[in-house]
Design an enzyme around this catalytic site. Structure first.
Site, PDB file in Angstrom:
ATOM      1  N   ASP B  11       0.853  -1.192   0.000  1.00  0.00           N
ATOM      2  CA  ASP B  11       0.000   0.000   0.000  1.00  0.00           C
ATOM      3  C   ASP B  11       0.880   1.230   0.000  1.00  0.00           C
ATOM      4  OD1 ASP B  11      -2.258  -1.496   0.019  1.00  0.00           O
ATOM      5  OD2 ASP B  11      -2.658  -1.286   2.161  1.00  0.00           O
ATOM      6  N   ASP B 130     -13.923  -6.856  -4.534  1.00  0.00           N
ATOM      7  CA  ASP B 130     -14.049  -7.042  -3.086  1.00  0.00           C
ATOM      8  C   ASP B 130     -15.359  -7.775  -2.836  1.00  0.00           C
ATOM      9  OD1 ASP B 130     -11.710  -5.671  -2.663  1.00  0.00           O
ATOM     10  OD2 ASP B 130     -12.670  -3.764  -2.182  1.00  0.00           O
TER      11      ASP B 130
END
Lengths: 200, 252
Positions: B11, B130
């Site tokens: 990230d 997701d």
């Protein structure tokens, strides 16, 4: 000078960086004079065959590439750039290639997932200087949906993926690599290093 | 043989890696290119960077890390996070990334998948989904970082995404994410059965056997993980040797 031909397709920065990191002085160019003076030409390519060959045509680069090869200087086609070396491609139609090596580019009509994307191993078909720093079954990174179908006289190394896929080819001073050496870790660098020694 | 891929995920916020700081022997641990190079050296097959920079303004600057990564590593890498237009694709690919992943923006505008695939080729377009198990016994698609439920069924959305031109599907299980109990094998199996492009498992890896199960049971093409790699709980070299010893095709 080693010149990577810039004809507007794909990102070629990583290829240039890979050569330069090996001490092989390399420049990206679309300038005809620079290309004519090159002692080696790299023909990269990502995208569709038709767009690539049209682009080479529009930029009037084809005669210069052919002349370069006729003079016995080295040429390396990478990925789509290797496919461009052949006579004809059937990618979404029928298009004439550079015709430097006999054979056609055809769709990978196999039961496996297409594109052939990821790391796959090289099997050696014949001995060649380009292989001097790698060993059989080393892995390289592929991304392609079409492959070269030829007599395989020019075959140096191949890869199995539902078919025998020519992965390194050579006809005299013309080399082709179906995979991306610039994305193939140390093995890819070792191949470019061997190429760099040939063009010295 | 084509190998299964081991993919660490990093990230990035404002150009710096915000997870994965616990590395010994690396000086500039927050730099995406240094960590990327580290993972490349230890045998990662591919890298994924998610840019979690909050505003669009800041993201433009943040994305400069993509060029630095491209200059420093020579394995393929994918960049995602906040991508919502063809211009975003162009920007990221020009900087040297090999693939771009899209998530919420594809749900809001499925045509983006088609346009990007036609323009850059399916191999560049990664659809990240997701998914969370619902009361009907199937999986719903969530957007906005897992905060908002949609009416989409995850398996149907994967199929639709591939029809539109996605060249790869990343399946993130919201239920398993961070739990370290293993990937959601049932969901993964349903998706690998449904589509004919590579499927990457994400969310839930805790032990080496979890990676094996995702490959052996669900037949995924790649396994993605973040914290187990970043915190050194699982070493990529060891994981690869373990998988190879279990007859999984791996690049050693």
């Amino acid at each position: 000078m080693n010149i990577i031909i810039d004809y507007g397709l794909g990102n070629i920065g990583s290829l240039e960086k890979a050569f330069n990191s090996l001490g092989i002085e390399t420049k990206v160019s679309s300038n005809l004079d620079e290309i004519k003076n090159a002692n080696s030409i790299i023909l990269p390519g990502v995208g569709a065959f038709r767009d690539a060959i049209n682009s080479l045509n529009d930029m009037n680069l084809i005669p210069a590439i052919k002349e370069h090869v006729d003079q016995g200087k080295y040429l390396l086609g990478i990925c789509l750039g290797m496919q461009l070396l052949y006579e004809k491609s059937y990618e979404n139609g029928e298009f004439e290639g550079l015709g430097l090596i006999s054979g056609n580019v055809e769709m990978l009509d196999i039961d496996l997932k297409v594109p052939h994307m990821g790391w796959n191993n090289l099997k050696f078909a014949k001995n060649d200087e380009i292989l001097k720093y790698i060993k059989e079954d080393d892995y390289v990174y592929f991304v392609h949906s079409y492959y070269v179908n030829s007599t395989n006289e020019e075959l140096i190394a191949y890869t199995e993926y539902g078919k025998i896929i020519p992965s390194i080819v050579r006809k005299q001073n013309v080399y082709g690599m179906q995979f991306h050496p610039e994305k193939s870790g140390q093995v890819g660098l070792n191949l470019l290093k061997a190429y760099g020694e040939l063009i010295k | 043989m084509l190998t299964r891929r081991i993919i660490p995920c990093l990230d990035v916020k404002n150009g710096r890696v915000v997870k994965g700081k616990k590395f010994a022997n690396i000086v500039d641990v927050d730099s995406p290119e240094v960590l990327g190079k580290h993972y490349s050296d230890v045998g990662a097959d591919e890298l994924v960077f998610y840019d979690i920079t909050a505003s669009n303004e800041e993201r433009k600057i943040s994305l400069e890390f993509v060029s630095k990564v491209a200059q420093n590593i020579n394995i393929p890498f994918c960049v995602g996070g906040g991508v919502s237009s063809i211009e975003d694709f162009t920007d990221i690919l020009r900087r040297g990334a090999d693939k771009v992943s899209i998530n919420s923006s594809a749900v809001k505008n499925p045509e983006l998948i088609r346009e990007a695939s036609l323009k850059f080729g399916a191999q560049c377009v990664v659809l990240s989904i997701d998914a969370k198990r619902n009361e009907q016994g199937s999986w719903s698609v969530y957007i906005n970082g897992g905060r908002k439920k949609t009416d989409l069924d995850a398996i149907e959305w994967a199929k639709k995404g591939v029809e539109l031109g996605a060249g790869e599907i990343v399946v993130n299980s919201i239920d398993e994410d961070g739990m370290k109990n293993g990937y959601d094998l049932e969901l993964l199996k349903k998706i690998t059965d449904a589509v004919n492009v590579p499927v990457i498992a994400s969310g839930g890896a805790g032990e080496m056997s979890d990676f094996y199960n995702a490959i052996a049971y669900a037949d995924v093409d790649g396994v993605l993980a973040a914290s187990v790699f970043h915190f050194g709980e699982i070493k990529i070299e060891e994981l690869k040797r373990y998988l190879a010893s279990k007859n999984i095709e791996i690049r050693l």
